[in-house]
Design a protein around this motif. Sequence first.
Motif, PDB file in Angstrom:
ATOM      1  N   ARG A 253      -3.995   1.363 -10.194  1.00  0.00           N
ATOM      2  CA  ARG A 253      -3.805   0.023  -9.662  1.00  0.00           C
ATOM      3  C   ARG A 253      -4.451  -0.124  -8.283  1.00  0.00           C
ATOM      4  NH1 ARG A 253      -0.020  -2.951  -6.604  1.00  0.00           N
ATOM      5  NH2 ARG A 253       0.255  -5.076  -7.374  1.00  0.00           N
ATOM      6  N   LEU A 254      -5.312  -1.138  -8.163  1.00  0.00           N
ATOM      7  CA  LEU A 254      -5.945  -1.497  -6.902  1.00  0.00           C
ATOM      8  C   LEU A 254      -6.736  -0.350  -6.288  1.00  0.00           C
ATOM      9  CD1 LEU A 254      -3.011  -3.523  -5.304  1.00  0.00           C
ATOM     10  CD2 LEU A 254      -4.851  -4.339  -6.750  1.00  0.00           C
ATOM     11  N   LYS A 255      -7.351   0.453  -7.126  1.00  0.00           N
ATOM     12  CA  LYS A 255      -8.115   1.583  -6.605  1.00  0.00           C
ATOM     13  C   LYS A 255      -9.292   1.066  -5.797  1.00  0.00           C
ATOM     14  CE  LYS A 255     -10.278   5.927  -7.959  1.00  0.00           C
ATOM     15  NZ  LYS A 255     -10.652   6.794  -9.075  1.00  0.00           N
ATOM     16  N   TYR A 256      -9.430   1.572  -4.579  1.00  0.00           N
ATOM     17  CA  TYR A 256     -10.447   1.038  -3.675  1.00  0.00           C
ATOM     18  C   TYR A 256     -11.835   1.511  -4.064  1.00  0.00           C
ATOM     19  CZ  TYR A 256     -12.059  -0.945   0.700  1.00  0.00           C
ATOM     20  OH  TYR A 256     -12.672  -1.709   1.645  1.00  0.00           O
ATOM     21  N   GLU A 257     -11.952   2.777  -4.492  1.00  0.00           N
ATOM     22  CA  GLU A 257     -13.261   3.297  -4.882  1.00  0.00           C
ATOM     23  C   GLU A 257     -13.533   2.869  -6.322  1.00  0.00           C
ATOM     24  OE1 GLU A 257     -11.666   5.106  -1.507  1.00  0.00           O
ATOM     25  OE2 GLU A 257     -10.842   5.116  -3.517  1.00  0.00           O
TER      26      GLU A 257
ATOM     27  N   ARG B 116      -1.780  -6.542   0.771  1.00  0.00           N
ATOM     28  CA  ARG B 116      -1.101  -5.666   1.716  1.00  0.00           C
ATOM     29  C   ARG B 116      -1.659  -4.245   1.737  1.00  0.00           C
ATOM     30  NH1 ARG B 116       0.648  -9.168   4.802  1.00  0.00           N
ATOM     31  NH2 ARG B 116       2.313  -7.885   5.653  1.00  0.00           N
ATOM     32  N   TYR B 117      -2.457  -3.862   0.743  1.00  0.00           N
ATOM     33  CA  TYR B 117      -3.010  -2.514   0.699  1.00  0.00           C
ATOM     34  C   TYR B 117      -4.310  -2.385   1.484  1.00  0.00           C
ATOM     35  CZ  TYR B 117      -5.912  -4.882  -2.681  1.00  0.00           C
ATOM     36  OH  TYR B 117      -6.745  -5.799  -3.270  1.00  0.00           O
ATOM     37  N   LEU B 118      -4.926  -3.512   1.851  1.00  0.00           N
ATOM     38  CA  LEU B 118      -6.244  -3.465   2.495  1.00  0.00           C
ATOM     39  C   LEU B 118      -6.239  -2.715   3.822  1.00  0.00           C
ATOM     40  CD1 LEU B 118      -9.229  -4.243   2.724  1.00  0.00           C
ATOM     41  CD2 LEU B 118      -8.502  -6.418   3.743  1.00  0.00           C
ATOM     42  N   PRO B 119      -5.287  -2.948   4.729  1.00  0.00           N
ATOM     43  CA  PRO B 119      -5.357  -2.259   6.023  1.00  0.00           C
ATOM     44  C   PRO B 119      -5.378  -0.751   5.906  1.00  0.00           C
ATOM     45  CG  PRO B 119      -3.791  -4.054   6.129  1.00  0.00           C
ATOM     46  CD  PRO B 119      -4.190  -3.921   4.689  1.00  0.00           C
ATOM     47  N   PHE B 120      -4.582  -0.194   5.006  1.00  0.00           N
ATOM     48  CA  PHE B 120      -4.576   1.266   4.857  1.00  0.00           C
ATOM     49  C   PHE B 120      -5.951   1.774   4.467  1.00  0.00           C
ATOM     50  CE2 PHE B 120      -4.234   4.928   1.998  1.00  0.00           C
ATOM     51  CZ  PHE B 120      -3.675   5.849   2.864  1.00  0.00           C
TER      52      PHE B 120
ATOM     53  N   VAL C   9     -14.084  -6.166  -4.299  1.00  0.00           N
ATOM     54  CA  VAL C   9     -13.656  -7.479  -4.770  1.00  0.00           C
ATOM     55  C   VAL C   9     -14.406  -7.892  -6.025  1.00  0.00           C
ATOM     56  CG1 VAL C   9     -13.487  -9.937  -4.191  1.00  0.00           C
ATOM     57  CG2 VAL C   9     -12.991  -8.201  -2.449  1.00  0.00           C
ATOM     58  N   PHE C  10     -15.737  -7.712  -6.025  1.00  0.00           N
ATOM     59  CA  PHE C  10     -16.567  -8.265  -7.094  1.00  0.00           C
ATOM     60  C   PHE C  10     -17.026  -7.228  -8.108  1.00  0.00           C
ATOM     61  CE2 PHE C  10     -16.976 -11.037  -3.416  1.00  0.00           C
ATOM     62  CZ  PHE C  10     -16.689 -12.271  -3.971  1.00  0.00           C
TER      63      PHE C  10
ATOM     64  N   THR D  71      -0.834  -2.334  11.376  1.00  0.00           N
ATOM     65  CA  THR D  71       0.318  -3.220  11.434  1.00  0.00           C
ATOM     66  C   THR D  71      -0.061  -4.547  12.082  1.00  0.00           C
ATOM     67  OG1 THR D  71       1.619  -1.206  11.790  1.00  0.00           O
ATOM     68  CG2 THR D  71       2.770  -3.290  11.989  1.00  0.00           C
ATOM     69  N   TYR D  72      -0.897  -4.477  13.115  1.00  0.00           N
ATOM     70  CA  TYR D  72      -1.339  -5.702  13.775  1.00  0.00           C
ATOM     71  C   TYR D  72      -2.171  -6.556  12.817  1.00  0.00           C
ATOM     72  CZ  TYR D  72      -2.975  -8.770  17.478  1.00  0.00           C
ATOM     73  OH  TYR D  72      -3.234  -9.873  18.258  1.00  0.00           O
ATOM     74  N   PHE D  73      -3.025  -5.911  12.057  1.00  0.00           N
ATOM     75  CA  PHE D  73      -3.830  -6.630  11.063  1.00  0.00           C
ATOM     76  C   PHE D  73      -2.917  -7.334  10.058  1.00  0.00           C
ATOM     77  CE2 PHE D  73      -6.223  -7.123   7.190  1.00  0.00           C
ATOM     78  CZ  PHE D  73      -7.488  -7.485   7.612  1.00  0.00           C
ATOM     79  N   LEU D  74      -1.905  -6.623   9.566  1.00  0.00           N
ATOM     80  CA  LEU D  74      -0.968  -7.216   8.609  1.00  0.00           C
ATOM     81  C   LEU D  74      -0.272  -8.441   9.193  1.00  0.00           C
ATOM     82  CD1 LEU D  74       0.736  -4.037   7.096  1.00  0.00           C
ATOM     83  CD2 LEU D  74      -0.683  -5.672   5.867  1.00  0.00           C
TER      84      LEU D  74
END
Length: 273
Positions: free
Chosen positions: A232-236, A48-52, A118-119, A193-196
């Motif tokens: 938690r779930l840090k994108y960078e 759920r954090y990906l779209p942001f 992801v990897f 929101t549409y992506f979610l």
Amino acid sequence: MPYPSIHVKNFARIKEAEVELAPLTLFAGDNNSGKSYLSSLIWVFYQRYLPFRLFEVGYNTDQTDIIPDDTILRWIKKGFREGLHDDVIQVSEKTHNVFQTTINALLNRHKERLVRFVFCRKIDIDHLSLKLTYNPDLQFQMSVRPDTRLFYDENEDQRQIQFTIGRSIWRKSIRNPKDPHLLQKLYCTLLETYFLSCFWGTCKFFPASRTGFLLTYKSVIDKALKRDLGPRLKYENRENRLLTTPQSIFLRSLARSPDRIRRIKSGKSQSLI
């Protein structure tokens, strides 16, 4: 109604693949054929954090990948200006196609960054796109209310806007309604929101070598995750972690499960992993 599908080219060991993301999708093949690579990449689209993280780049006015839909822009502008509550607009096929094109442009531009997340290392990928399902019965709903939370200045014209698409809800607090880029920001929020709404549901990752994880997860968490995991779930993310992001999240959920079980038995919680 067909399910959304993912399309990749020259990704890791996979020359080209298109996979329909049904509720139950099975991969079968030889070792080192790319099954884990593909399943791990699919996993990220249900987080759920990906779209942001993906669409926040659209807040930049220089972002050429954000394709405007005039009908939706006018609807957002009117609703925000007039403070409408539960205002509804039908999602046309044209709007769906514009949103899908925008989402794929952003995905393809940031595919290397997404794969690194992801990897936790660089993996080649030449193409990444999604084919989303158009639902003619889907509606966008927008509500605009005054935002009177105490930690904001009472003298500011604060508002809270909420977009609802199916079961997906996205709220945004607006502190500066005169921001010249506000309309584009709200448009990007609607895109998120549409992506979610296209990837509703929970997707859990269980490593193929789960028996080994279950036997050694406490030691692995103690020695590896304390050092490797930042916020938690840090994108960078940092490169060269011992584990991929899905594996790390699996272990963290596993480590928390005994406490959650105790809370459930005591009646203090209703959830488990």
